[in-house]
Motif scaffolding. Structure first.
Motif, PDB file in Angstrom:
ATOM      1  N   ASN A   5       0.821  -1.211   0.000  1.00  0.00           N
ATOM      2  CA  ASN A   5       0.000   0.000   0.000  1.00  0.00           C
ATOM      3  C   ASN A   5       0.854   1.260   0.000  1.00  0.00           C
ATOM      4  OD1 ASN A   5       0.952  -0.065   2.597  1.00  0.00           O
ATOM      5  ND2 ASN A   5      -1.023   0.163   3.582  1.00  0.00           N
ATOM      6  N   THR A   7       4.324   3.194  -2.264  1.00  0.00           N
ATOM      7  CA  THR A   7       5.205   3.180  -3.424  1.00  0.00           C
ATOM      8  C   THR A   7       6.446   3.986  -3.085  1.00  0.00           C
ATOM      9  OG1 THR A   7       5.337   3.493  -5.820  1.00  0.00           O
ATOM     10  CG2 THR A   7       4.207   5.228  -4.574  1.00  0.00           C
ATOM     11  N   LEU A  16      -0.338   4.953  -0.601  1.00  0.00           N
ATOM     12  CA  LEU A  16      -1.224   5.011  -1.761  1.00  0.00           C
ATOM     13  C   LEU A  16      -2.674   5.108  -1.311  1.00  0.00           C
ATOM     14  CD1 LEU A  16       0.501   2.339  -3.989  1.00  0.00           C
ATOM     15  CD2 LEU A  16       0.389   4.798  -4.410  1.00  0.00           C
ATOM     16  N   TYR A  20      -5.572   1.257  -4.554  1.00  0.00           N
ATOM     17  CA  TYR A  20      -4.380   1.300  -5.397  1.00  0.00           C
ATOM     18  C   TYR A  20      -3.239   0.594  -4.676  1.00  0.00           C
ATOM     19  CZ  TYR A  20      -6.902   4.612  -8.241  1.00  0.00           C
ATOM     20  OH  TYR A  20      -7.846   5.193  -9.046  1.00  0.00           O
ATOM     21  N   TYR A  21      -2.337  -0.029  -5.443  1.00  0.00           N
ATOM     22  CA  TYR A  21      -1.231  -0.732  -4.812  1.00  0.00           C
ATOM     23  C   TYR A  21      -0.009  -0.727  -5.724  1.00  0.00           C
ATOM     24  CZ  TYR A  21      -2.225  -4.713  -7.875  1.00  0.00           C
ATOM     25  OH  TYR A  21      -2.419  -5.507  -8.978  1.00  0.00           O
ATOM     26  N   VAL A  31       1.994   1.987 -10.331  1.00  0.00           N
ATOM     27  CA  VAL A  31       0.883   1.830  -9.397  1.00  0.00           C
ATOM     28  C   VAL A  31      -0.285   1.203 -10.145  1.00  0.00           C
ATOM     29  CG1 VAL A  31      -0.755   3.078  -7.944  1.00  0.00           C
ATOM     30  CG2 VAL A  31       1.633   3.766  -7.984  1.00  0.00           C
ATOM     31  N   TYR A  32      -0.976   0.311  -9.488  1.00  0.00           N
ATOM     32  CA  TYR A  32      -2.054  -0.445 -10.099  1.00  0.00           C
ATOM     33  C   TYR A  32      -3.361  -0.241  -9.341  1.00  0.00           C
ATOM     34  CZ  TYR A  32       1.950  -2.692 -12.202  1.00  0.00           C
ATOM     35  OH  TYR A  32       3.119  -2.925 -12.866  1.00  0.00           O
ATOM     36  N   LYS A  33      -4.477  -0.429 -10.035  1.00  0.00           N
ATOM     37  CA  LYS A  33      -5.795  -0.366  -9.419  1.00  0.00           C
ATOM     38  C   LYS A  33      -6.210  -1.769  -9.008  1.00  0.00           C
ATOM     39  CE  LYS A  33      -8.987   2.125 -11.313  1.00  0.00           C
ATOM     40  NZ  LYS A  33      -9.896   2.798 -12.259  1.00  0.00           N
ATOM     41  N   GLU A  34      -6.900  -1.864  -7.873  1.00  0.00           N
ATOM     42  CA  GLU A  34      -7.353  -3.172  -7.398  1.00  0.00           C
ATOM     43  C   GLU A  34      -8.311  -3.827  -8.389  1.00  0.00           C
ATOM     44  OE1 GLU A  34      -6.427  -5.048  -5.013  1.00  0.00           O
ATOM     45  OE2 GLU A  34      -5.288  -3.735  -3.721  1.00  0.00           O
ATOM     46  N   ASN A  39      -2.169  -0.559 -14.917  1.00  0.00           N
ATOM     47  CA  ASN A  39      -1.066   0.313 -14.515  1.00  0.00           C
ATOM     48  C   ASN A  39      -1.485   1.766 -14.699  1.00  0.00           C
ATOM     49  OD1 ASN A  39       1.396   1.871 -14.593  1.00  0.00           O
ATOM     50  ND2 ASN A  39       2.478  -0.037 -14.808  1.00  0.00           N
ATOM     51  N   VAL A  40      -1.353   2.541 -13.638  1.00  0.00           N
ATOM     52  CA  VAL A  40      -1.703   3.963 -13.701  1.00  0.00           C
ATOM     53  C   VAL A  40      -0.446   4.825 -13.572  1.00  0.00           C
ATOM     54  CG1 VAL A  40      -4.076   3.700 -12.912  1.00  0.00           C
ATOM     55  CG2 VAL A  40      -2.268   4.006 -11.226  1.00  0.00           C
ATOM     56  N   THR A  62      -7.071   9.649  -9.283  1.00  0.00           N
ATOM     57  CA  THR A  62      -7.826   8.437  -8.967  1.00  0.00           C
ATOM     58  C   THR A  62      -9.252   8.578  -9.487  1.00  0.00           C
ATOM     59  OG1 THR A  62      -8.703   9.169  -6.840  1.00  0.00           O
ATOM     60  CG2 THR A  62      -6.479   8.226  -6.840  1.00  0.00           C
TER      61      THR A  62
END
Length: 73
Positions: A5, A7, A16, A20-21, A31-34, A39-40, A62
């Motif tokens: 959680n 970065t 984060l 997001y993780y 960073v990725y969305k659950e 990939n964001v 977000t």
């Protein structure tokens, strides 16, 4: 791989937003969305789009709008 959680950006750790993780070993702006692990990376903005490097502020776009990443001490 472990989901985190936080970065790591420029040697510092940032909390984060919920949903997001980052993946352990893939620090930086990956960073990725659950929901779907998209990939964001391009949505993390240092110093609010490349201003001066005088602050540690980073923001992320977000689903809830722009959120500031919180520096972890």
């Amino acid at each position: 791989m472990k989901k985190l959680n936080v970065t790591k950006i420029d040697g510092k750790y940032y909390q984060l937003p919920k949903g997001y993780y980052a993946v352990e070993g893939r620090f930086g702006d990956q960073v990725y969305k659950e929901n779907g692990a998209k990939n964001v990376t391009s949505k993390i903005m240092g110093d609010h789009n490349k201003g001066s490097r005088s602050s540690d502020d980073y923001i992320i776009l977000t689903d809830n709008g722009v959120e500031k990443l919180i520096l972890k001490g």
